[in-house]
Design an enzyme around this catalytic site. Sequence first.
Site, PDB file in Angstrom:
ATOM      1  N   ASP A   1      30.959  29.472 -45.248  1.00  0.00           N
ATOM      2  CA  ASP A   1      30.761  30.068 -46.612  1.00  0.00           C
ATOM      3  C   ASP A   1      31.013  28.670 -47.336  1.00  0.00           C
ATOM      4  OD1 ASP A   1      29.822  31.255 -48.491  1.00  0.00           O
ATOM      5  OD2 ASP A   1      30.843  33.184 -47.393  1.00  0.00           O
TER       6      ASP A   1
HETATM    7  C1  BGC Z   1      29.743  33.529 -50.921  1.00  0.00           C
HETATM    8  C2  BGC Z   1      28.636  33.712 -50.153  1.00  0.00           C
HETATM    9  C3  BGC Z   1      27.190  33.167 -50.776  1.00  0.00           C
HETATM   10  C4  BGC Z   1      28.345  31.664 -51.334  1.00  0.00           C
HETATM   11  C5  BGC Z   1      27.003  31.133 -52.368  1.00  0.00           C
HETATM   12  C6  BGC Z   1      30.566  32.478 -51.448  1.00  0.00           C
HETATM   13  O1  BGC Z   1      31.311  32.691 -52.414  1.00  0.00           O
HETATM   14  O2  BGC Z   1      31.066  34.202 -50.553  1.00  0.00           O
HETATM   15  O3  BGC Z   1      28.102  35.222 -49.685  1.00  0.00           O
HETATM   16  O4  BGC Z   1      26.760  32.989 -50.698  1.00  0.00           O
HETATM   17  O5  BGC Z   1      29.040  31.539 -52.030  1.00  0.00           O
HETATM   18  O6  BGC Z   1      26.519  31.511 -53.745  1.00  0.00           O
END
Ligand code: BGC
Length: 738
Positions: free
Chosen positions: A284
């Site tokens: 993530d």
């Molecule tokens: C979130 C993800 C998201 C990613 C990209 C993260 O902070 O947990 O679910 O896809 O950011 O935007």
Amino acid sequence: MRRGPSLFFTFLALAVLPAPPALSTPSPSPTPDRAIEAEIEAKVAALLVQMTLREKIGQLNFPSLAFPYEAQIEGVREGRIGNMLNVVDPRHLAEFKAAGRASRLKIPLILALDAIHSFHIAFPTPIAWAATWRPALAEQAAEMVALETAQGGVNLTFAPMIDISRDPRWGRVIEGAGEDALLGAAFAGARVKGYRKGGLATAAKHFVGYGAPEGGRDYNGAQISLSELFDRYIPPFEAAIAAGTDTIMASFNTVNGVPVTANRRLITDVLRDRLGFRGLVMSDFVAIPELINHGVAADLEDAARKALNAGIDLDMAGRAYDRYLETAVEAGLVPISEIDTAVRRVLAVKYRMGLFDDSPGGARRVPPPAGEAAVRRVAREMARESFVLLKNSGATLPITAQSGTVALIGAAALATNDHSWYGPAGLEKAATETLRDALAARLGKGQTLLFAEAFADPCGLSFKDKEGAIATARAADLVVLVVAEDCTVSGEGVSRADLGFSGVQSEMIAALAEAGTPVVLVIETGRPLALADANERSAAILIAWHPGTEGRTALAEVLTGAIAPSGKLPMTFPRSVGQVPISYSDLPTSRPSTGDRYTTGYVDEKPTPLYPFGHGLSYTSFVYSKLAFSAPTLKRDGKIDIRVDVTNTGARAGQEVVQLYTRQLVASRSRPMRELKGFQKIALKPGQTRTVRFTLKASDLAYHDDDGRPVIEPGKFRVFAGGSSAADLEGEFAVAGD
Ligand code: BGC
């Protein structure tokens, strides 16, 4: 240490041995097309031998667009950046694509975005999709979101979020399908299929247990036994894999003390080896550097090594792989084989996505977008079917000529935007009818609609004119008060310790209740709220979630009865925060609640939720009867047919979500008081009866033991059929011993 403790090995070993009679087999992984996969493998191998170490690491690098972006374009050309996220503008997308083609090996980029429920047209938020209990509709919606998103050049969406959560304090419940494994798996599979049909690869997220943070606090650790992990949190991932998700995103949090980003047991042993996932796993956002905050990595280099070793292929926005893997390989700290394995997975996914012109399954073609009218139609249908009518005393709703003068109150009735979270991801927002206009257009001729804004903002953070709103209510026969959970408190990083209304909305509800005109509460929210007081003070409550571009029009249709509500709760609504987490599928206790002091419960609160999972009323009523089984017993490799009659006993047509629950009465471990085992949404005319059939395989009745092995234990199962998890029509069958 590369592997987990020996107990874990034990269960892996057992999983590959011939299953003893009491075990069912683990769920199969999807069967790839062997010839295509062999071709992809050969192409990947041929490419890999041409790559420098720098270029290999570039394929694992996944930065977010940063302005000015010329340096990133250069990085792509030089093969140091193999993938990008958050590039939205079609001009920028084209530039990055061209830079990929201009790189030495011409390897195309993964271009990813959070295209979840909206791009141009906003669909209701995903928790609302689940409230429809119609996975096929979610598939259609996901396809349309993807079609809109893919036109500009994005090729992967960071969706679906398929984390099961029983804790409404966690802000991200808005993004998922609620608390139940079966419902969650149905929506996970449907959403993956839909986005893929619309031309995007998917990133099912967040593997695993992100929805179970202690205290409901985002990013906090989760404690989950293997048994519970497999029973409750993994089924949606199995469904996403079966539906063909090419990528999976690891979660930020720790599970049983080890951050998932550095958790080889979960990423490699469970996700790849046990569940058979063949695609790539991404971290993530900045999750690899955050291993330092977790206290499991000394520095960024250590973090990079641990994440790679765990099985994380792509470093999202962390720059840990980019900055440290090269020196780590040169210093002999990271074997090149680990880099090669990750690069192979990334390249294979790019071939499977059809990003290369010579992709063995065919080059990717983006289907043409559906016209705006078609997208709006599905967005409207989704909204209509997602609203949940929690209560409707004395048939207050729908609004008819007999309702008299109606006072619509609340600034949210003037909102023209989706005022929710994450979207639309696209650059332009679509026009939205306000609830005030939509209702005015749908009330009967000659019927008066009064209006008072009451609040200074759509979320009722402060009053604009409280007294004016009370006076408007007094002048009417029926009040429709629109209240909204504070727009900024749903989504990532917005856990709540309080599940009440924001600002002065509760004060408004109390004042209107005092004014004496019956109040219909329309609640826009991204999560279950604790509504005990509001429930006392209102005649009817309609949960609208965050309904999207077509949502206010759909609301007016439902309020005026053109459409009957048919949504059901995908998550329990508690009475108070202190009850959380609370679920219909909790385990029984040693002392079931009787109200007596020494039985389970609270001294200052009832033990039951305000509205249980699966609950939702219509404008008509349904009666269940004749629950019957094809046989009194089934074998451990057998199946059973279950049928139940459902009759529409009211005066108008409506839809009902027929739900089937089981409870295993005696087993080696305590089993949930109820578990959802099947559901079907059906339409019935007044007076019509339909026989609804379910087939359960014995393996559907399995649970997982302490080692995560599926077990089907012989014994009695009680069955409940009805319109919610509190269904009271009961029957019983048994799984026979050998
Ligand atoms: C979130 C993800 C998201 C990613 C990209 C993260 O902070 O947990 O679910 O896809 O950011 O935007």
